[in-house]
Write a protein that holds these residues in place. Sequence first.
Motif, PDB file in Angstrom:
ATOM      1  N   TYR A  40       0.838  -1.216   0.000  1.00 23.22           N
ATOM      2  CA  TYR A  40       0.000   0.000   0.000  1.00 23.22           C
ATOM      3  C   TYR A  40       0.869   1.261   0.000  1.00 23.22           C
ATOM      4  O   TYR A  40       0.605   2.222  -0.743  1.00 23.22           O
ATOM      5  CB  TYR A  40      -0.919  -0.001   1.223  1.00 23.22           C
ATOM      6  N   ILE A  41       1.923   1.260   0.813  1.00 24.86           N
ATOM      7  CA  ILE A  41       2.804   2.440   0.882  1.00 24.86           C
ATOM      8  C   ILE A  41       3.505   2.664  -0.456  1.00 24.86           C
ATOM      9  O   ILE A  41       3.619   3.804  -0.941  1.00 24.86           O
ATOM     10  CB  ILE A  41       3.838   2.268   2.013  1.00 24.86           C
ATOM     11  N   ILE A  42       3.971   1.569  -1.092  1.00 26.38           N
ATOM     12  CA  ILE A  42       4.640   1.705  -2.386  1.00 26.38           C
ATOM     13  C   ILE A  42       3.691   2.270  -3.435  1.00 26.38           C
ATOM     14  O   ILE A  42       4.024   3.204  -4.179  1.00 26.38           O
ATOM     15  CB  ILE A  42       5.201   0.337  -2.842  1.00 26.38           C
ATOM     16  N   VAL A  43       2.471   1.711  -3.492  1.00 29.64           N
ATOM     17  CA  VAL A  43       1.487   2.191  -4.476  1.00 29.64           C
ATOM     18  C   VAL A  43       1.136   3.649  -4.212  1.00 29.64           C
ATOM     19  O   VAL A  43       1.026   4.464  -5.146  1.00 29.64           O
ATOM     20  CB  VAL A  43       0.228   1.298  -4.444  1.00 29.64           C
ATOM     21  N   ALA A  44       0.974   4.013  -2.937  1.00 23.27           N
ATOM     22  CA  ALA A  44       0.620   5.396  -2.597  1.00 23.27           C
ATOM     23  C   ALA A  44       1.725   6.365  -2.989  1.00 23.27           C
ATOM     24  O   ALA A  44       1.464   7.460  -3.514  1.00 23.27           O
ATOM     25  CB  ALA A  44       0.331   5.497  -1.107  1.00 23.27           C
ATOM     26  N   MET A  45       2.982   5.957  -2.749  1.00 23.87           N
ATOM     27  CA  MET A  45       4.107   6.849  -3.080  1.00 23.87           C
ATOM     28  C   MET A  45       4.272   7.019  -4.593  1.00 23.87           C
ATOM     29  O   MET A  45       4.627   8.097  -5.074  1.00 23.87           O
ATOM     30  CB  MET A  45       5.405   6.303  -2.472  1.00 23.87           C
ATOM     31  N   VAL A  46       4.007   5.954  -5.334  1.00 27.29           N
ATOM     32  CA  VAL A  46       4.185   6.018  -6.783  1.00 27.29           C
ATOM     33  C   VAL A  46       3.032   6.761  -7.452  1.00 27.29           C
ATOM     34  O   VAL A  46       3.232   7.502  -8.433  1.00 27.29           O
ATOM     35  CB  VAL A  46       4.325   4.590  -7.365  1.00 27.29           C
ATOM     36  N   SER A  47       1.829   6.610  -6.932  1.00 25.90           N
ATOM     37  CA  SER A  47       0.642   7.107  -7.637  1.00 25.90           C
ATOM     38  C   SER A  47       0.244   8.534  -7.264  1.00 25.90           C
ATOM     39  O   SER A  47      -0.483   9.181  -8.016  1.00 25.90           O
ATOM     40  CB  SER A  47      -0.542   6.167  -7.382  1.00 25.90           C
ATOM     41  N   THR A  48       0.686   9.035  -6.104  1.00 23.78           N
ATOM     42  CA  THR A  48       0.260  10.381  -5.708  1.00 23.78           C
ATOM     43  C   THR A  48       1.358  11.404  -5.979  1.00 23.78           C
ATOM     44  O   THR A  48       2.543  11.100  -5.912  1.00 23.78           O
ATOM     45  CB  THR A  48      -0.134  10.415  -4.220  1.00 23.78           C
ATOM     46  N   LYS A  49       0.936  12.661  -6.283  1.00 22.89           N
ATOM     47  CA  LYS A  49       1.882  13.745  -6.507  1.00 22.89           C
ATOM     48  C   LYS A  49       1.951  14.687  -5.309  1.00 22.89           C
ATOM     49  O   LYS A  49       2.711  15.658  -5.306  1.00 22.89           O
ATOM     50  CB  LYS A  49       1.472  14.544  -7.749  1.00 22.89           C
ATOM     51  N   LEU A  50       1.149  14.367  -4.292  1.00 22.58           N
ATOM     52  CA  LEU A  50       1.113  15.233  -3.119  1.00 22.58           C
ATOM     53  C   LEU A  50       2.271  14.904  -2.184  1.00 22.58           C
ATOM     54  O   LEU A  50       2.723  13.760  -2.088  1.00 22.58           O
ATOM     55  CB  LEU A  50      -0.212  15.056  -2.381  1.00 22.58           C
ATOM     56  N   THR A  51       2.748  15.881  -1.465  1.00 21.95           N
ATOM     57  CA  THR A  51       3.826  15.701  -0.494  1.00 21.95           C
ATOM     58  C   THR A  51       3.403  16.302   0.836  1.00 21.95           C
ATOM     59  O   THR A  51       2.933  17.449   0.880  1.00 21.95           O
ATOM     60  CB  THR A  51       5.123  16.383  -0.969  1.00 21.95           C
ATOM     61  N   ASN A  52       3.575  15.535   1.904  1.00 23.81           N
ATOM     62  CA  ASN A  52       3.245  16.000   3.238  1.00 23.81           C
ATOM     63  C   ASN A  52       4.537  16.447   3.927  1.00 23.81           C
ATOM     64  O   ASN A  52       5.437  15.640   4.157  1.00 23.81           O
ATOM     65  CB  ASN A  52       2.564  14.890   4.037  1.00 23.81           C
TER      66      ASN A  52
END
Length: 230
Positions: A40-52
């Motif tokens: 889930y973390i890998i998919v989220a990092m690859v697919s989103t352009k947002l940065t917290n």
Amino acid sequence: MAHPSQLGFQDAASPVMEELLHFHDHALMIVFLISTLVLYIIVAMVSTKLTNKYILDSQEIEIIWTVLPAVVLILIALPSLRILYLMDEINDPHLTIKAMGHQWYWSYEYTDYEELGFDSYMIPTQDLTPGQFRLLETDHRMVVPTESPIRVLVSAEDVLHSWAVPALGVKMDAVPGRLNQTAFITSRPGVFYGQCSEICGANHSFMPIVVEAVPLEHFENWSSLMLEDA
């Protein structure tokens, strides 16, 4: 016993093997949860352009990803240690059997009897009767009583062997000049198959192990017949 295309373990025939199966399921669930989280973390990092900006440098997150793996390791280590101690527990065995490995057969000696011992050879394929299993059947089975603590002393006469019966949760190396011991309790009657689990030469695949668990009364009748034949 195992069957073609089987994915899991054999059905447990001893309390220790039941514990091992439960621990396997416990550890596998932890592995599934970790794998799901990482995916889930890998998919989220690859697919989103947002940065917290709070994740880029956060003391709290570093504490969490340090403490959480430690807790997971403890959840795995404690049950594992418990089972290790259970497998080493040998209290007041009702019967002691010495299993000696040879190239390429096993010999068994019931040390509580004066002259009860025999060699156990694999039955050749051409001599099998209908219903018998190729490469697993022996001319003499190691017969034990059910629901009784059995101690097995394991050694070898020539090279390294290994006495293993998966359904009983037993695997012990047979080392020349050394006497190892293991123990098991069969929780139900049946015939349980194993094989030498240490490469021991040309016919390593042809020295099976067959343990037949019978009620105590039947075991006493069998041992009486064996002593008469001796």
